[in-house]
Design a protein around this motif. Structure first.
Motif, PDB file in Angstrom:
ATOM      1  N   VAL A 235     -63.623 -75.108 -98.836  1.00  0.00           N
ATOM      2  CA  VAL A 235     -64.201 -76.441 -98.758  1.00  0.00           C
ATOM      3  C   VAL A 235     -63.535 -77.346 -99.788  1.00  0.00           C
ATOM      4  O   VAL A 235     -63.378 -76.957-100.953  1.00  0.00           O
ATOM      5  N   ARG A 237     -64.019 -80.795-101.756  1.00  0.00           N
ATOM      6  CA  ARG A 237     -64.965 -81.829-102.135  1.00  0.00           C
ATOM      7  C   ARG A 237     -64.241 -82.898-102.949  1.00  0.00           C
ATOM      8  O   ARG A 237     -63.345 -82.578-103.737  1.00  0.00           O
ATOM      9  N   HIS A 320     -73.169 -84.597-101.647  1.00  0.00           N
ATOM     10  CA  HIS A 320     -73.206 -83.297-102.305  1.00  0.00           C
ATOM     11  C   HIS A 320     -73.161 -83.581-103.797  1.00  0.00           C
ATOM     12  O   HIS A 320     -72.482 -84.506-104.240  1.00  0.00           O
ATOM     13  N   GLU A 328     -70.321 -86.180-104.253  1.00  0.00           N
ATOM     14  CA  GLU A 328     -69.116 -85.878-103.488  1.00  0.00           C
ATOM     15  C   GLU A 328     -69.378 -85.820-101.986  1.00  0.00           C
ATOM     16  O   GLU A 328     -70.512 -85.622-101.544  1.00  0.00           O
ATOM     17  N   SER A 330     -67.655 -83.701 -98.474  1.00  0.00           N
ATOM     18  CA  SER A 330     -67.102 -82.368 -98.282  1.00  0.00           C
ATOM     19  C   SER A 330     -66.498 -82.223 -96.888  1.00  0.00           C
ATOM     20  O   SER A 330     -66.994 -82.790 -95.912  1.00  0.00           O
ATOM     21  N   ARG A 332     -63.793 -79.121 -94.600  1.00  0.00           N
ATOM     22  CA  ARG A 332     -63.141 -77.818 -94.686  1.00  0.00           C
ATOM     23  C   ARG A 332     -61.636 -77.942 -94.571  1.00  0.00           C
ATOM     24  O   ARG A 332     -61.109 -78.857 -93.947  1.00  0.00           O
TER      25      ARG A 332
END
Length: 361
Positions: A235, A237, A320, A328, A330, A332
């Motif tokens: 991930v 971020r 997040h 943040e 996010s 992938r």
């Protein structure tokens, strides 16, 4: 990872094995320091409270070599300074590392010599002490495989292009790789870099920070990757982070986050990448357009009082977060295609992207 690999996944254990090999057969050191030591000391204190991984001494007790063992960590300036000021100028200093070291960049003093751990351990495979030779062969095979795997993902091997992150499935090697990427992340504009593990999960973490041009030095852009190698899940971020505690820090962080609300979005960052680096933009996977959770409650109340135990059920800033001063978005990274240099570039792009957006806000 199993068997001997679990034992070797510790700098302490590797150093202990190296000391054992030296005690049983010191002769391989002749080519490295010019003589066979009469004695080896693990974590020798030398003249201060700090310790060297191995001290090599002659019959009189004088130090004839000092060794630092690194499993992916990099030699810091502070650590180098301790060695160079503790030992006499004629004492060889050796850095034995799992991944290759660029001596022009990563060795802060010319007194250091670098060699791969696999090459160092491999010097005992021809030992006249049978037990040492057998164990050294097994240790060298594992260390060589690890070094090859990390190098293949971070720099490529034998003239071939870098291999994807999915090549690595063990968390230990994932941590080694993230540490190996630190110099590259710094070269992409990061002013501070941290490698470690995620809280609770122990998964590899690589985080980078860069300050804004016209804000206090505590106000930063942050970009980080959190990786679960065994699940092939990485991930990315990116967002804002204020170094501090208390109401003033919370207010500054929330003001930054709300100012950059439209930029701290996965879809906005992906669109930006499609313009400046379309090939790497294809490595991003958007599970949710914004890349952010749904806001809940009045975060202004948290700004006033601080985040406390139990607040998670009633408050969410719509980002997040880590604590109450880091916010943040996010998305992938496709580990079946992305390589080590891709991770470095994506972190650099994220830092530059938010810094530029803040200047236009």
């Amino acid at each position: 990872m199993d068997g001997l690999g679990r034992i070797l996944a510790s700098e302490t254990n590797v150093s202990d094995l190296l000391a054992y090999f030296t005690e049983e057969d010191p002769s391989p050191w002749v080519e490295l320091i010019g003589k066979a030591p009469a004695r080896v000391i693990r974590e020798g204190r030398a003249s201060t409270a700090k310790r060297a991984d191995l001290l090599l001494q002659d019959e009189s007790g004088a130090t004839v070599g000092a060794v630092e063992v690194k499993l992916g960590h990099h030699l810091s300036q502070e650590q180098s300074d301790w060695y160079t000021t503790t030992f006499e100028a004629d004492v060889p200093l050796l850095l034995a590392s799992l991944d290759p070291v660029d001596e022009r960049v990563e060795l802060p003093d010319p007194r250091w010599s670098a060699l791969l751990l696999s090459d160092l351990m491999g010097r005992w495979t021809g030992s006249s002490v049978h037990e040492v030779a057998v164990l050294a062969a097994s240790v060298t095979a594992i260390l060589t495989a690890w070094s090859t795997q990390v190098a293949a993902v971070s720099t490529g091997m034998g003239g071939r292009a870098e291999e994807p992150l999915a090549t690595i499935s063990d968390p230990f090697l994932g941590r080694v790789l993230t540490r190996a990427l630190v110099p590259g992340v710094r070269s992409e504009g990061a002013e501070a870099v941290y490698t470690g593990v995620t809280s609770g999960g122990g998964n590899p973490l690589l985080a980078a920070w860069r300050t804004f041009r016209n804000r206090p030095s505590e106000h930063c852009v942050i970009a980080e990757v959190r990786w679960q190698p065994e699940h092939q899940n990485m991930v990315l971020r990116f967002g804002v982070d204020v170094d501090g505690t208390g109401r003033e820090a919370r207010e500054a962080a929330w003001q930054l986050a709300t100012t950059l609300d439209s930029a701290i979005r996965a879809d906005e960052f992906a669109a930006h990448l499609h313009e400046i680096d379309p090939e790497r933009a294809e490595l991003l996977v958007l599970a949710k357009r914004s890349g952010r959770p749904t806001a809940k409650g009045d975060w202004g109340e948290i700004v006033q009082k601080g985040f406390e135990r139990g607040d998670g059920s009633r408050y969410n800033p719509g980002f997040h977060r880590d604590g109450d001063t880091r916010f943040e978005a996010s998305l992938r990274i496709d580990t079946t295609r992305a390589t080590g240099p891709d991770v470095v570039a994506l972190l650099g792009h994220a830092l530059a992207y938010l810094r530029e957006r803040e200047e236009r806000a």
